[in-house]
Design an enzyme around this catalytic site. Structure first.
Site, short mmCIF file in Angstrom:
data_model
loop_
_atom_site.label_atom_id
_atom_site.label_comp_id
_atom_site.label_asym_id
_atom_site.label_seq_id
_atom_site.Cartn_x
_atom_site.Cartn_y
_atom_site.Cartn_z
N GLY A 9 0.83 -1.19 0.00
CA GLY A 9 0.00 0.00 0.00
C GLY A 9 0.86 1.23 0.00
N ALA A 10 0.25 2.37 -0.28
CA ALA A 10 0.98 3.64 -0.23
C ALA A 10 1.31 3.97 1.23
CB ALA A 10 0.11 4.75 -0.85
N THR A 16 2.10 -1.23 8.83
CA THR A 16 2.82 -1.59 10.05
C THR A 16 1.87 -1.99 11.16
OG1 THR A 16 4.68 -0.17 9.46
CG2 THR A 16 4.47 -0.76 11.77
N GLU A 94 8.45 -3.67 5.96
CA GLU A 94 9.31 -2.92 5.03
C GLU A 94 9.90 -3.83 3.95
OE1 GLU A 94 9.28 0.22 5.11
OE2 GLU A 94 8.65 0.73 7.14
N VAL A 176 15.98 5.56 -2.08
CA VAL A 176 15.72 5.34 -0.66
C VAL A 176 16.07 6.59 0.13
CG1 VAL A 176 16.29 3.98 1.38
CG2 VAL A 176 16.14 2.87 -0.87
N GLN A 177 15.07 7.17 0.74
CA GLN A 177 15.24 8.25 1.71
C GLN A 177 14.26 7.96 2.83
OE1 GLN A 177 15.27 12.51 0.49
NE2 GLN A 177 13.65 12.76 2.02
N GLY A 179 11.90 8.13 5.74
CA GLY A 179 11.09 9.21 6.29
C GLY A 179 9.66 8.77 6.48
#
Length: 199
Positions: A9-10, A16, A94, A176-177, A179
């Site tokens: 999902g977005a 989580t 993740e 990849v950042q 946040g």
């Protein structure tokens, strides 16, 4: 029958909190699980799964060189030898950050050890490219399910992740950042391309 699951999902779609709920449900029935998360995500410390609503717990971080199959096979053997029974499920948060070999190892856990593997993660990055883990889960998973959320701007279904820096959209940069809500908005297609317009 054991299967490899991919739930995607977005941002802010509840991935989580869902994995933590599933883990709780298994453990409430006294079933053994393995809880894993990416070693890349260090927002709350490496090896911590933390939801935006404040629930968190420790998990085993997956490094690029880790062999998930070997880890789960050994853990399962230890549990059986100690009289704790077999593992009921492997849960991975993740999952977009998994590498192809990790996904193939997950498939091997399902096929050879007969243990279900449930993975949760993003499908596409802020440029709408598939992550390596997501791409391979879309190929190899037995069951794929979308977790829905709404667009930050209009309330329609969000399918994309808009990277934000100082309130402005960002369309270029490293894939990849790490946040959260301060760096990414879940958005619909229209607002991904037109974040300042009403629709």
């Amino acid at each position: 029958m054991a299967q490899l699951f991919f739930r995607y999902g977005a941002m802010s779609s509840g991935k989580t909190i869902e994995i933590l709920k599933v883990a709780h449900n298994y453990e409430a029935q006294h079933r053994k699980i393995v809880l894993l998360t990416s070693g890349v995500d260090n927002r709350n410390g490496v090896g911590t799964i933390a939801s935006r609503i404040g629930i968190q717990r420790e998990a085993v971080p997956v490094s690029s060189e880790m062999n998930i199959f070997d880890y789960v096979k050994e853990k399962n053997s230890q549990d059986v030898a100690s009289g704790n029974g077999t593992l009921a499920c492997v849960l991975i948060d993740e999952a977009q950050f998994l590498q192809k070999h990790h996904v193939l190892e997950c498939a091997k856990i399902v096929d050879e050890l007969k243990i279900p593997v449930m993975t949760f993660g993003l499908k596409n990055d802020f440029q709408n490219h598939l992550f390596e883990g997501s791409e391979n889960l879309l190929i190899y998973a037995d069951k794929i399910e979308e977790m829905k959320t709404i667009c930050h701007y209009c309330g329609r279904k969000a399918t994309m992740n808009l990277r934000i820096n100082n309130g402005k959209p960002v369309y270029e940069g490293e894939q990849v950042q790490i946040g959260g809500d301060e760096s990414y908005y879940p958005v619909c297609r229209f607002h991904y391309f037109n974040p300042t317009k009403q629709n």
